[in-house]
Scaffold this motif. Structure first.
Motif, mmCIF file in Angstrom:
data_model
loop_
_atom_site.group_PDB
_atom_site.id
_atom_site.type_symbol
_atom_site.label_atom_id
_atom_site.label_comp_id
_atom_site.label_asym_id
_atom_site.label_seq_id
_atom_site.Cartn_x
_atom_site.Cartn_y
_atom_site.Cartn_z
ATOM 1 N N ILE A 132 17.097 0.605 51.947
ATOM 2 C CA ILE A 132 17.541 0.277 53.296
ATOM 3 C C ILE A 132 16.462 -0.565 53.968
ATOM 4 O O ILE A 132 15.273 -0.297 53.811
ATOM 5 C CB ILE A 132 17.766 1.559 54.133
ATOM 6 N N LEU A 133 16.883 -1.567 54.744
ATOM 7 C CA LEU A 133 15.954 -2.354 55.545
ATOM 8 C C LEU A 133 16.247 -2.095 57.018
ATOM 9 O O LEU A 133 17.392 -2.231 57.459
ATOM 10 C CB LEU A 133 16.108 -3.850 55.235
ATOM 11 N N VAL A 134 15.222 -1.710 57.773
ATOM 12 C CA VAL A 134 15.338 -1.445 59.207
ATOM 13 C C VAL A 134 14.517 -2.494 59.949
ATOM 14 O O VAL A 134 13.327 -2.665 59.669
ATOM 15 C CB VAL A 134 14.840 -0.023 59.565
ATOM 16 N N ILE A 135 15.170 -3.186 60.897
ATOM 17 C CA ILE A 135 14.518 -4.276 61.626
ATOM 18 C C ILE A 135 14.664 -4.038 63.129
ATOM 19 O O ILE A 135 15.778 -3.927 63.641
ATOM 20 C CB ILE A 135 15.169 -5.638 61.289
ATOM 21 N N ASP A 136 13.542 -3.981 63.829
ATOM 22 C CA ASP A 136 13.544 -3.865 65.285
ATOM 23 C C ASP A 136 12.150 -4.212 65.788
ATOM 24 O O ASP A 136 11.160 -3.886 65.139
ATOM 25 C CB ASP A 136 13.924 -2.449 65.722
ATOM 26 N N ASP A 137 12.076 -4.863 66.935
ATOM 27 C CA ASP A 137 10.765 -5.234 67.477
ATOM 28 C C ASP A 137 10.108 -4.084 68.238
ATOM 29 O O ASP A 137 8.961 -4.208 68.666
ATOM 30 C CB ASP A 137 10.861 -6.480 68.357
ATOM 31 N N ALA A 140 21.119 -12.196 65.150
ATOM 32 C CA ALA A 140 22.228 -13.084 64.755
ATOM 33 C C ALA A 140 21.725 -14.197 63.839
ATOM 34 O O ALA A 140 22.364 -14.509 62.817
ATOM 35 C CB ALA A 140 22.896 -13.665 65.996
ATOM 36 N N ALA A 141 20.585 -14.797 64.179
ATOM 37 C CA ALA A 141 20.014 -15.849 63.329
ATOM 38 C C ALA A 141 19.608 -15.292 61.970
ATOM 39 O O ALA A 141 19.790 -15.946 60.933
ATOM 40 C CB ALA A 141 18.824 -16.496 64.029
ATOM 41 N N PHE A 142 19.087 -14.069 61.962
ATOM 42 C CA PHE A 142 18.726 -13.406 60.712
ATOM 43 C C PHE A 142 19.954 -13.231 59.810
ATOM 44 O O PHE A 142 19.907 -13.515 58.619
ATOM 45 C CB PHE A 142 18.077 -12.041 60.993
ATOM 46 N N ILE A 143 21.053 -12.777 60.401
ATOM 47 C CA ILE A 143 22.275 -12.571 59.620
ATOM 48 C C ILE A 143 22.782 -13.894 59.054
ATOM 49 O O ILE A 143 23.125 -13.984 57.868
ATOM 50 C CB ILE A 143 23.363 -11.875 60.472
ATOM 51 N N ILE A 144 22.816 -14.924 59.872
ATOM 52 C CA ILE A 144 23.278 -16.240 59.399
ATOM 53 C C ILE A 144 22.398 -16.732 58.251
ATOM 54 O O ILE A 144 22.895 -17.186 57.220
ATOM 55 C CB ILE A 144 23.312 -17.249 60.555
ATOM 56 N N ASP A 197 12.422 -0.005 53.872
ATOM 57 C CA ASP A 197 11.462 -1.048 54.224
ATOM 58 C C ASP A 197 11.653 -1.352 55.696
ATOM 59 O O ASP A 197 12.754 -1.199 56.238
ATOM 60 C CB ASP A 197 11.687 -2.316 53.393
ATOM 61 N N LYS A 198 10.572 -1.804 56.341
ATOM 62 C CA LYS A 198 10.596 -2.011 57.790
ATOM 63 C C LYS A 198 10.102 -3.404 58.125
ATOM 64 O O LYS A 198 9.199 -3.917 57.480
ATOM 65 C CB LYS A 198 9.695 -0.985 58.479
ATOM 66 N N ALA A 199 10.683 -3.969 59.185
ATOM 67 C CA ALA A 199 10.220 -5.252 59.720
ATOM 68 C C ALA A 199 10.332 -5.181 61.237
ATOM 69 O O ALA A 199 11.251 -4.563 61.772
ATOM 70 C CB ALA A 199 11.049 -6.403 59.176
ATOM 71 N N THR A 200 9.395 -5.838 61.921
ATOM 72 C CA THR A 200 9.405 -5.809 63.385
ATOM 73 C C THR A 200 9.859 -7.126 64.000
ATOM 74 O O THR A 200 9.768 -7.296 65.208
ATOM 75 C CB THR A 200 8.008 -5.440 63.929
ATOM 76 N N ASN A 201 10.363 -8.035 63.181
ATOM 77 C CA ASN A 201 10.980 -9.254 63.699
ATOM 78 C C ASN A 201 11.874 -9.850 62.619
ATOM 79 O O ASN A 201 11.771 -9.500 61.438
ATOM 80 C CB ASN A 201 9.927 -10.266 64.193
ATOM 81 N N GLY A 202 12.757 -10.733 63.039
ATOM 82 C CA GLY A 202 13.729 -11.309 62.119
ATOM 83 C C GLY A 202 13.118 -12.159 61.032
ATOM 84 O O GLY A 202 13.606 -12.181 59.898
ATOM 85 N N LEU A 203 12.037 -12.852 61.343
ATOM 86 C CA LEU A 203 11.404 -13.714 60.348
ATOM 87 C C LEU A 203 10.785 -12.900 59.212
ATOM 88 O O LEU A 203 10.996 -13.215 58.028
ATOM 89 C CB LEU A 203 10.352 -14.604 61.010
ATOM 90 N N ASP A 204 10.059 -11.845 59.546
ATOM 91 C CA ASP A 204 9.499 -10.979 58.503
ATOM 92 C C ASP A 204 10.615 -10.356 57.670
ATOM 93 O O ASP A 204 10.504 -10.233 56.448
ATOM 94 C CB ASP A 204 8.636 -9.878 59.112
#
Length: 92
Positions: free
Chosen positions: A4-9, A62-66, A30-37
């Protein structure tokens, strides 16, 4: 084991959601704190599900999903993505 990937700032949200998934469902997170990471992670690893915030620095949800759906090298073009957000964006 599912990945699972969890993304939130907001680090507290990332930790709370990740801990719940790890303990309740015994999944790798796995974790990310922004869409680019997060985008860099989806280029390298296949996930079973992705949870993302919308309003984040560097790249919105939205940009991450695209980008995830359209980039040729993405390993997650068909991975289910759930967007969670505390903000309402009329243009979304």
């Amino acid at each position: 084991m599912h990945n699972i990937l969890v993304i939130d700032d907001e680090p507290d949200i990332v930790e709370t959601v990740s801990e719940l998934i790890e303990t309740k469902f015994s999944c790798g997170v796995d974790k990310a704190t922004n869409g680019l990471d997060a985008f860099l992670l989806v280029m390298k690893k296949q996930y079973d599900i992705i949870l993302t915030d919308h309003k984040m620095p560097f790249m919105t949800g939205a940009a991450f999903i695209i980008a995830t759906r359209t980039k040729a090298e993405s390993q997650n073009k068909g991975t289910p993505i759930i967007m969670l957000s505390g903000f309402i964006d009329e243009d979304l």
